[in-house]
Design a protein around this motif. Sequence first.
Motif, PDB file in Angstrom:
ATOM      1  N   ALA A 425       0.814  -1.212   0.000  1.00 42.67           N
ATOM      2  CA  ALA A 425       0.000   0.000   0.000  1.00 42.67           C
ATOM      3  C   ALA A 425       0.848   1.261   0.000  1.00 42.67           C
ATOM      4  O   ALA A 425       0.303   2.373  -0.097  1.00 42.67           O
ATOM      5  CB  ALA A 425      -0.926  -0.001   1.209  1.00 42.67           C
ATOM      6  N   GLY A 426       2.173   1.116   0.141  1.00 46.16           N
ATOM      7  CA  GLY A 426       3.060   2.268   0.096  1.00 46.16           C
ATOM      8  C   GLY A 426       3.122   3.055   1.379  1.00 46.16           C
ATOM      9  O   GLY A 426       3.473   4.246   1.359  1.00 46.16           O
ATOM     10  N   VAL A 427       2.804   2.414   2.510  1.00 46.04           N
ATOM     11  CA  VAL A 427       2.835   3.107   3.796  1.00 46.04           C
ATOM     12  C   VAL A 427       3.892   2.469   4.694  1.00 46.04           C
ATOM     13  O   VAL A 427       4.286   1.312   4.480  1.00 46.04           O
ATOM     14  CB  VAL A 427       1.454   3.079   4.488  1.00 46.04           C
ATOM     15  CG1 VAL A 427       0.435   3.838   3.646  1.00 46.04           C
ATOM     16  CG2 VAL A 427       0.983   1.653   4.733  1.00 46.04           C
ATOM     17  N   PRO A 428       4.383   3.196   5.703  1.00 45.76           N
ATOM     18  CA  PRO A 428       5.462   2.673   6.551  1.00 45.76           C
ATOM     19  C   PRO A 428       5.045   1.443   7.343  1.00 45.76           C
ATOM     20  O   PRO A 428       3.860   1.208   7.598  1.00 45.76           O
ATOM     21  CB  PRO A 428       5.762   3.850   7.494  1.00 45.76           C
ATOM     22  CG  PRO A 428       5.202   5.058   6.829  1.00 45.76           C
ATOM     23  CD  PRO A 428       4.019   4.584   6.042  1.00 45.76           C
ATOM     24  N   ASP A 429       6.043   0.672   7.740  1.00 38.17           N
ATOM     25  CA  ASP A 429       5.814  -0.470   8.614  1.00 38.17           C
ATOM     26  C   ASP A 429       5.200   0.004   9.930  1.00 38.17           C
ATOM     27  O   ASP A 429       5.376   1.162  10.338  1.00 38.17           O
ATOM     28  CB  ASP A 429       7.131  -1.190   8.922  1.00 38.17           C
ATOM     29  CG  ASP A 429       7.723  -1.873   7.713  1.00 38.17           C
ATOM     30  OD1 ASP A 429       7.056  -1.921   6.658  1.00 38.17           O
ATOM     31  OD2 ASP A 429       8.869  -2.357   7.813  1.00 38.17           O
ATOM     32  N   ILE A 430       4.482  -0.897  10.613  1.00 38.97           N
ATOM     33  CA  ILE A 430       3.945  -0.518  11.912  1.00 38.97           C
ATOM     34  C   ILE A 430       5.074  -0.460  12.944  1.00 38.97           C
ATOM     35  O   ILE A 430       6.130  -1.069  12.769  1.00 38.97           O
ATOM     36  CB  ILE A 430       2.821  -1.467  12.377  1.00 38.97           C
ATOM     37  CG1 ILE A 430       3.319  -2.896  12.566  1.00 38.97           C
ATOM     38  CG2 ILE A 430       1.663  -1.453  11.406  1.00 38.97           C
ATOM     39  CD1 ILE A 430       2.273  -3.805  13.192  1.00 38.97           C
ATOM     40  N   THR A 431       4.839   0.250  14.005  1.00 41.66           N
ATOM     41  CA  THR A 431       5.857   0.498  15.023  1.00 41.66           C
ATOM     42  C   THR A 431       6.393  -0.811  15.595  1.00 41.66           C
ATOM     43  O   THR A 431       5.611  -1.672  16.014  1.00 41.66           O
ATOM     44  CB  THR A 431       5.255   1.335  16.170  1.00 41.66           C
ATOM     45  OG1 THR A 431       4.665   2.508  15.618  1.00 41.66           O
ATOM     46  CG2 THR A 431       6.321   1.703  17.185  1.00 41.66           C
ATOM     47  N   PRO A 432       7.700  -0.991  15.616  1.00 37.02           N
ATOM     48  CA  PRO A 432       8.251  -2.223  16.205  1.00 37.02           C
ATOM     49  C   PRO A 432       8.168  -2.201  17.728  1.00 37.02           C
ATOM     50  O   PRO A 432       7.991  -1.142  18.342  1.00 37.02           O
ATOM     51  CB  PRO A 432       9.712  -2.197  15.735  1.00 37.02           C
ATOM     52  CG  PRO A 432      10.019  -0.751  15.522  1.00 37.02           C
ATOM     53  CD  PRO A 432       8.738  -0.119  15.043  1.00 37.02           C
ATOM     54  N   GLY A 433       8.275  -3.379  18.334  1.00 33.23           N
ATOM     55  CA  GLY A 433       8.347  -3.476  19.780  1.00 33.23           C
ATOM     56  C   GLY A 433       7.037  -3.274  20.518  1.00 33.23           C
ATOM     57  O   GLY A 433       7.038  -2.992  21.721  1.00 33.23           O
ATOM     58  N   LEU A 434       5.900  -3.421  19.847  1.00 33.03           N
ATOM     59  CA  LEU A 434       4.611  -3.255  20.514  1.00 33.03           C
ATOM     60  C   LEU A 434       4.309  -4.466  21.395  1.00 33.03           C
ATOM     61  O   LEU A 434       4.773  -5.582  21.128  1.00 33.03           O
ATOM     62  CB  LEU A 434       3.494  -3.104  19.474  1.00 33.03           C
ATOM     63  CG  LEU A 434       3.578  -1.905  18.527  1.00 33.03           C
ATOM     64  CD1 LEU A 434       2.474  -1.981  17.487  1.00 33.03           C
ATOM     65  CD2 LEU A 434       3.493  -0.590  19.298  1.00 33.03           C
ATOM     66  N   ASP A 435       3.513  -4.241  22.446  1.00 35.02           N
ATOM     67  CA  ASP A 435       3.076  -5.403  23.217  1.00 35.02           C
ATOM     68  C   ASP A 435       1.948  -6.100  22.470  1.00 35.02           C
ATOM     69  O   ASP A 435       1.439  -5.603  21.466  1.00 35.02           O
ATOM     70  CB  ASP A 435       2.682  -5.019  24.648  1.00 35.02           C
ATOM     71  CG  ASP A 435       1.432  -4.140  24.731  1.00 35.02           C
ATOM     72  OD1 ASP A 435       0.573  -4.204  23.822  1.00 35.02           O
ATOM     73  OD2 ASP A 435       1.304  -3.394  25.713  1.00 35.02           O
ATOM     74  N   VAL A 436       1.557  -7.278  22.965  1.00 30.12           N
ATOM     75  CA  VAL A 436       0.609  -8.117  22.229  1.00 30.12           C
ATOM     76  C   VAL A 436      -0.717  -7.410  21.997  1.00 30.12           C
ATOM     77  O   VAL A 436      -1.256  -7.405  20.876  1.00 30.12           O
ATOM     78  CB  VAL A 436       0.374  -9.448  22.980  1.00 30.12           C
ATOM     79  CG1 VAL A 436      -0.729 -10.252  22.294  1.00 30.12           C
ATOM     80  CG2 VAL A 436       1.647 -10.269  23.041  1.00 30.12           C
ATOM     81  N   ALA A 437      -1.275  -6.791  23.036  1.00 32.37           N
ATOM     82  CA  ALA A 437      -2.596  -6.168  22.919  1.00 32.37           C
ATOM     83  C   ALA A 437      -2.585  -5.025  21.908  1.00 32.37           C
ATOM     84  O   ALA A 437      -3.482  -4.928  21.053  1.00 32.37           O
ATOM     85  CB  ALA A 437      -3.064  -5.665  24.276  1.00 32.37           C
ATOM     86  N   VAL A 438      -1.570  -4.172  21.978  1.00 35.67           N
ATOM     87  CA  VAL A 438      -1.500  -3.027  21.055  1.00 35.67           C
ATOM     88  C   VAL A 438      -1.237  -3.503  19.637  1.00 35.67           C
ATOM     89  O   VAL A 438      -1.816  -2.987  18.670  1.00 35.67           O
ATOM     90  CB  VAL A 438      -0.426  -2.023  21.521  1.00 35.67           C
ATOM     91  CG1 VAL A 438      -0.255  -0.910  20.492  1.00 35.67           C
ATOM     92  CG2 VAL A 438      -0.785  -1.439  22.878  1.00 35.67           C
ATOM     93  N   PHE A 439      -0.368  -4.483  19.490  1.00 27.68           N
ATOM     94  CA  PHE A 439      -0.092  -5.023  18.154  1.00 27.68           C
ATOM     95  C   PHE A 439      -1.373  -5.547  17.522  1.00 27.68           C
ATOM     96  O   PHE A 439      -1.657  -5.275  16.351  1.00 27.68           O
ATOM     97  CB  PHE A 439       0.957  -6.134  18.248  1.00 27.68           C
ATOM     98  CG  PHE A 439       1.269  -6.788  16.931  1.00 27.68           C
ATOM     99  CD1 PHE A 439       2.193  -6.225  16.063  1.00 27.68           C
ATOM    100  CD2 PHE A 439       0.639  -7.974  16.552  1.00 27.68           C
ATOM    101  CE1 PHE A 439       2.486  -6.831  14.843  1.00 27.68           C
ATOM    102  CE2 PHE A 439       0.925  -8.588  15.338  1.00 27.68           C
ATOM    103  CZ  PHE A 439       1.857  -8.009  14.477  1.00 27.68           C
ATOM    104  N   ARG A 440      -2.142  -6.311  18.293  1.00 32.66           N
ATOM    105  CA  ARG A 440      -3.379  -6.866  17.730  1.00 32.66           C
ATOM    106  C   ARG A 440      -4.378  -5.769  17.386  1.00 32.66           C
ATOM    107  O   ARG A 440      -5.104  -5.862  16.386  1.00 32.66           O
ATOM    108  CB  ARG A 440      -3.976  -7.886  18.698  1.00 32.66           C
ATOM    109  CG  ARG A 440      -3.228  -9.214  18.666  1.00 32.66           C
ATOM    110  CD  ARG A 440      -3.744 -10.246  19.621  1.00 32.66           C
ATOM    111  NE  ARG A 440      -3.098 -11.542  19.369  1.00 32.66           N
ATOM    112  CZ  ARG A 440      -2.888 -12.463  20.283  1.00 32.66           C
ATOM    113  NH1 ARG A 440      -3.297 -12.273  21.537  1.00 32.66           N
ATOM    114  NH2 ARG A 440      -2.284 -13.598  19.965  1.00 32.66           N
TER     115      ARG A 440
END
Length: 500
Positions: A425-440
């Motif tokens: 989609a041409g957008v940046p990767d999601i923030t690394p190092g997230l905890d499980v709940a925030v990642f989901r």
Amino acid sequence: MKTYKLTQKLLTVILAIGMAGCSLEEKPYGFYSSDNFYKTEADAESGLMYAYNALNYLEYLRGIWYVGDIPTETMYPKPSEPGDIHSLQSWTVNSNTELTWYYFKYCFIGINRTNTVIDRVETAPLSEAVKNKVTGEAYFLRAWNYFNLVRTFGLVPVSTASITSVEQTTPPMANSIEEIYNLVIADLRKAESLLEVNKVFGRTDKVAAQAMLAKVYLNIASGKEHNAAAFRDMTYNVQQMYDSAAYYARKVVNDYNTSYYFDPDIRHIFDVYAPEGPEHIFIMAIDRSGTYEGQYSKIPLQFLPDNGGADIYIKFSDASLLKGNGNGWGVFRIEESFVNRFLPIDKRRIELIHNKIYNSQGNEIRPATDIGYFSAKYVDPEFNGQWTSARPFLIRYSDIALVLAEAVGPTAEGYAAVNSIRRRAGVPDITPGLDVAVFRERVIEERALELAFEGDRLFDLRRTASVTKTAGAHADRLSEDEAAFYPIPQREIDLNPNVN
């Protein structure tokens, strides 16, 4: 394209038979039986096509968006559109709402047709290869219909045998929602064991069964983890359900990449000429050459704006133009607040969501009425009046990649799956190092953007118990338990004394 043409010929014959006999005065859950049928492979295929045909009924087909998108923050109906669609959008559905009744009704018509196929073919004088293929697809279709029913209505009647008497048209209610999920899982596992990997337009195969298993297990895991209605009393273990979702999603994502894989071109995914593209695990068999609606579709008219009958063109970022029908009804409109959730550079926003139309020279034109934002996922440039080949995207590879990401959480595998979609989609990767709940949470938001207008959003909100918390969903006056399911239609209650 040989498989495409064969499927279309079979569908044309069976749909003609089915539509000629179709009436809204059918028995409660549909009826199809013949003691002297299912003697040959052609009989078995015809019976199976009759079961597939239930997906193509008009109000069932449109129910993908009526049920899956209109009640959410992503879409809203044209203000002047008549009927119950506004009840869905405003969360005032009751047991007399016709659109939910149609959806309930046709799910059960599909179930009873698959029951007939399973019962007849398993005992028919056919080769094991034919039996496995036909019954495998039938088990998948029965699971598909029950999964849609349980997510939409919760506790529903259960019937797993073909109807041979009037008394069988009043099946008992399931004892619990868990019982329905157990049936869905059992049917999908059976389908997986019987089917081969066999990518055919409009049909299902082993990969489709595995994809559905991944979705079902994720639904259970997420629903129970979020204490959503009906899930909270289930006996399933949350982590085991996430692990099972990951197991099946991993198979789909990793094991069949000569047939199923990420399409690198977003526009190509939704190209009406590419129904056998790598993203399409299960896509509805519809073609503009069909005789009846259901064989062909009017889906683009639901999305495209009205230009007084004059052809319209959609302009893409490379200045190329895509022709569309200027007789659009503009029923399904996109909320501007949802459009603004995409980054400005997101190709899914730039290429697939529009609020301007053009003439054949690429000059912007002003339609007679305000058009708002509309989706370009459903456009057929070779429409024949209202006849089009635009098809619902029932299961996509990207959907299952996001199931994998959500199931495994913020692991290298999870990040790789979601970031592959974002990079396309041409957008940046999601923030690394997230905890499980925030990642989901981030993955579920990615599902909203990637699978927009494909009928998934309401079910994601329900399994995360977030319908009433979602701004723009118009359900904030309800409790999450009240928003979890629609009421069983009154006509079904009247017809079946076991429904309450």
